[in-house]
Design an enzyme around this catalytic site. Sequence first.
Site, PDB file in Angstrom:
ATOM      1  N   LYS A   9      68.726 -57.389  42.008  1.00  0.00           N
ATOM      2  CA  LYS A   9      69.892 -57.690  42.758  1.00  0.00           C
ATOM      3  C   LYS A   9      71.125 -58.007  41.801  1.00  0.00           C
ATOM      4  CE  LYS A   9      70.499 -62.204  42.353  1.00  0.00           C
ATOM      5  NZ  LYS A   9      70.285 -63.586  42.498  1.00  0.00           N
ATOM      6  N   THR A  10      71.060 -58.350  40.587  1.00  0.00           N
ATOM      7  CA  THR A  10      72.423 -58.545  39.620  1.00  0.00           C
ATOM      8  C   THR A  10      72.808 -57.017  39.455  1.00  0.00           C
ATOM      9  OG1 THR A  10      71.256 -60.322  38.500  1.00  0.00           O
ATOM     10  CG2 THR A  10      73.298 -59.369  37.433  1.00  0.00           C
TER      11      THR A  10
ATOM     12  N   ARG B  30      59.018 -65.975  38.244  1.00  0.00           N
ATOM     13  CA  ARG B  30      60.012 -66.109  36.999  1.00  0.00           C
ATOM     14  C   ARG B  30      59.012 -65.216  36.129  1.00  0.00           C
ATOM     15  NH1 ARG B  30      63.882 -65.846  38.994  1.00  0.00           N
ATOM     16  NH2 ARG B  30      62.805 -65.817  41.035  1.00  0.00           N
TER      17      ARG B  30
ATOM     18  N   GLN C  97      64.508 -68.173  48.553  1.00  0.00           N
ATOM     19  CA  GLN C  97      64.621 -68.658  47.118  1.00  0.00           C
ATOM     20  C   GLN C  97      65.536 -69.896  47.394  1.00  0.00           C
ATOM     21  OE1 GLN C  97      64.871 -66.235  43.503  1.00  0.00           O
ATOM     22  NE2 GLN C  97      64.504 -64.487  44.546  1.00  0.00           N
TER      23      GLN C  97
ATOM     24  N   ASP D 267      77.035 -64.224  45.517  1.00  0.00           N
ATOM     25  CA  ASP D 267      75.602 -64.270  45.250  1.00  0.00           C
ATOM     26  C   ASP D 267      74.915 -65.468  45.309  1.00  0.00           C
ATOM     27  OD1 ASP D 267      73.409 -63.470  43.703  1.00  0.00           O
ATOM     28  OD2 ASP D 267      74.080 -64.061  41.736  1.00  0.00           O
ATOM     29  N   GLU D 268      73.501 -65.548  45.502  1.00  0.00           N
ATOM     30  CA  GLU D 268      72.936 -66.747  46.136  1.00  0.00           C
ATOM     31  C   GLU D 268      73.388 -67.350  47.327  1.00  0.00           C
ATOM     32  OE1 GLU D 268      70.225 -67.074  44.231  1.00  0.00           O
ATOM     33  OE2 GLU D 268      70.647 -67.021  42.130  1.00  0.00           O
TER      34      GLU D 268
END
Length: 817
Positions: free
Chosen positions: A38-39, A608, A262, A231-232
């Site tokens: 994503k980043t 994670r 998430q 983002d998010e």
Amino acid sequence: MEHPTRVDFLSGMNPEQQNAVAHVDGPLLILAGAGSGKTRVITHRICHLITAHQVPGPAVLAVTFTNKAAGEMRERVQKLLGGFESYHHAPVLATFHSFCVRLLRRDGDRLAPLRPNFTRNFTIYDADDQLGIVKQAFRHLNLDEKFMQYRAVLSKISHAKNNGESPTDWLKTADPKAKTLAAIYERYERSLIESNAADFDDLLLLAVRLLAHDDQTRERYNRQFQYLMIDEYQDTNRTQYDLIRLLTRTHSNLAVVGDEDQSIYGWRGADIRNILDFEKDYPRARVIRLEQNYRSTRNILAAASAVVAKNLQRKGKTLWTSAAEGAKISLFEAATGEQEAMYIAQSIEREFDRDSKAKIAVLYRTNSQSRQVEEALRRYGRKYKVVGGTSFYQRAEIKDALCYLKLITSPDDSMALLRIINQPARGIGKTTLEQVEAVALEQGVSLWTALEQMCAERKFGARADAAVGAFLSLINEMRAQTELPLDGMLQNILERTGYYRMLKESNSPDSEGRLANLEELVNAAADAVERGENITEFLDHAALVAQTDELDSASAITLMTMHNAKGLEFPVVYVAGMEEGLFPHSRSRESEENLEEERRLCYVAMTRAEQRLHLSYARFRRRFGGGAPEMTIPSRFLTEVPAELLERARPGTFLDTPVSQVNLDAEQVLVRESVKKTTYTGKTYNSVENISQYFAERGMPVKPAAPSVQPASRPSPPSGPVPIRAAPVAPPPPVAPPLPGQARLGFPATPPVARPVAARAPVKKGFRNGGKVVHPKYGRGTIMRVEGDGEDAKLTISFATAGLKKLVAKYAGIESD
DNA sequence: TTCCCTGTGCTTTTT
DNA sequence: GCACAGGGAA
């Protein structure tokens, strides 16, 4: 300088990623699963817009939730572009809050007609300040916490503010507490206005109000920010949604990135519908799914996906990976919380045996769980980093110093004033303050104004009058010293207020540490000056840093809550405390919605992990420090992981080195006693050295014992040596009944709880724990730990001169002393 | 007014 | 285990 070409930003990506990066105009929803790059997509898209489409950097605004994420993106973009000079300006990368603060500091004057008393040098109220206001309101209304918990009130107020409900709206509800609550809410808002302060919600709300009502300002921002990335997005709340709408009023070049699986901040007002309804809000939206995971092994991915698949509120997606299957997910059942922590510490040792440079995270649901893990890690002499807890800027002395600065820049900040008016003690006590508060309340002015007024009108008795007068002139004088740089100003404050003296004269054991912290703050101020920041910017920074922002990626072991772990990844991850009531937390069992959020949290925690994932739970856990251990039920999330992906870690297999038994509790009592007497300062033990030293002196191994659940079986050793021989081991506690369906879903016959390891822990000949040895270079030492046997044994030795070393016997030339 | 002590009552997660 | 409020003593 050579610039990367357009191809560079698309190459090395999968087709979906390429589509997302290459998308230019119009709304775009990127559903990015965990670990799907994503980043990378966001940063590459920014660069692509700038290079391939000649979009000026400052026309691009990318918004994230944490400073850390923003900083990381800034760095990556900078690297990708090879510096910003060639494009004149960098894109704007900010958090929601920092963006809004900048907006208000710059254009806030135009809010004056919309918010009484507002000026651009408003102060920011953090959680403590908010709590202070609520407590004050309770006092004024003659309430105590039995009416409702402060935090519960705050969360209600926050919710109301973000949803446009006013105190009068509350009066319309049937809630018997509505009237009182509305009064608190009203008082709360009035306090903020009188103090020229904004809480975290206000930062966004005021920015929204400004943009909504001031066409000129909005149009200017619309002209500047041609491309917006969020983002998010799954964690945005109503206000953030409004802000985004306002910023895209004249165009719809909005790209949002998120993953409904998430979304873990519903309790803070995040509205998962924002992402679920994006296509309704922006009918022409293009949707791109990133479903290839580049982070985790197949087993980890399968386990996490299986858990989150139980949720109903989701768009649904199928993550896949081309990675290997990887190790199974290990699951450990401990008898108690202490044993769980010891297991984790031991297991971490094995991870380091496998890879001495391993990066490991221990995740838990509640901050308080860190303590036991910390203690266990210290026993192994491992350094670790805890994210969260009290951060630097939350320390009392730092807050005091900052409150002086706040009061100097913004005298109406009543919470700042309240905090430091008698710190150090200068004779302005409770009674005086009560009078001042009463006057301020009655006249609707700040405490500072009330103080000045009452002093001028000689309303105080002689003693209080002198004290208040001195305080007022002290602050006024310091305010006048504008020529000092920020760090000099801080120094000056700490000198002149007598704060330094107070600490130096105090014989409290932690005053030394406080002085050191203040020194650190002065250094931080000097750095800020070098960066060209003024006081306000310095204070804003202090108010807006999150705890994760201080994350030190160099540390090998990181402890944090699952919430804090979002956006991070680690080769090895432990998830501790997988018990009903703890995780999922008891407070979330009330509604299906909350439960789904807990499940998403589980998904976040599990994803994670890159290589190995360890889950654990305790059969008995103390809820409070003093209370008895209570029986627990394994978390339902464990039953949702397909059985074939799990592998039980058993005490017999993880305790693979010989152990001579020492009663854990006895050790703890002794250590506490001894540490208390000497230099105890910290929360638990003060240092690794202290612990190792302690055991070394007594020839004791730093090793766990079988859990002793029955307090009665504890030997009470106030003095004298602790026996190295096996301590009496308590009978295992009764076993909790298995969850229905447990056996079917991967809980075959529950292995015996806390099978005492003492019975079969013969000490091997040769080197043994506690033995004295001599090393040619380091001299004498005590063996803390033995792995393997004979001359191949790996020994962890505590040397009197050189500290802890891990050595192989035959290479290091170690001999028994 | 200040300081220290004791009892109480609880712990989710945080920009 | 911890923070906090409230009481009592100097």
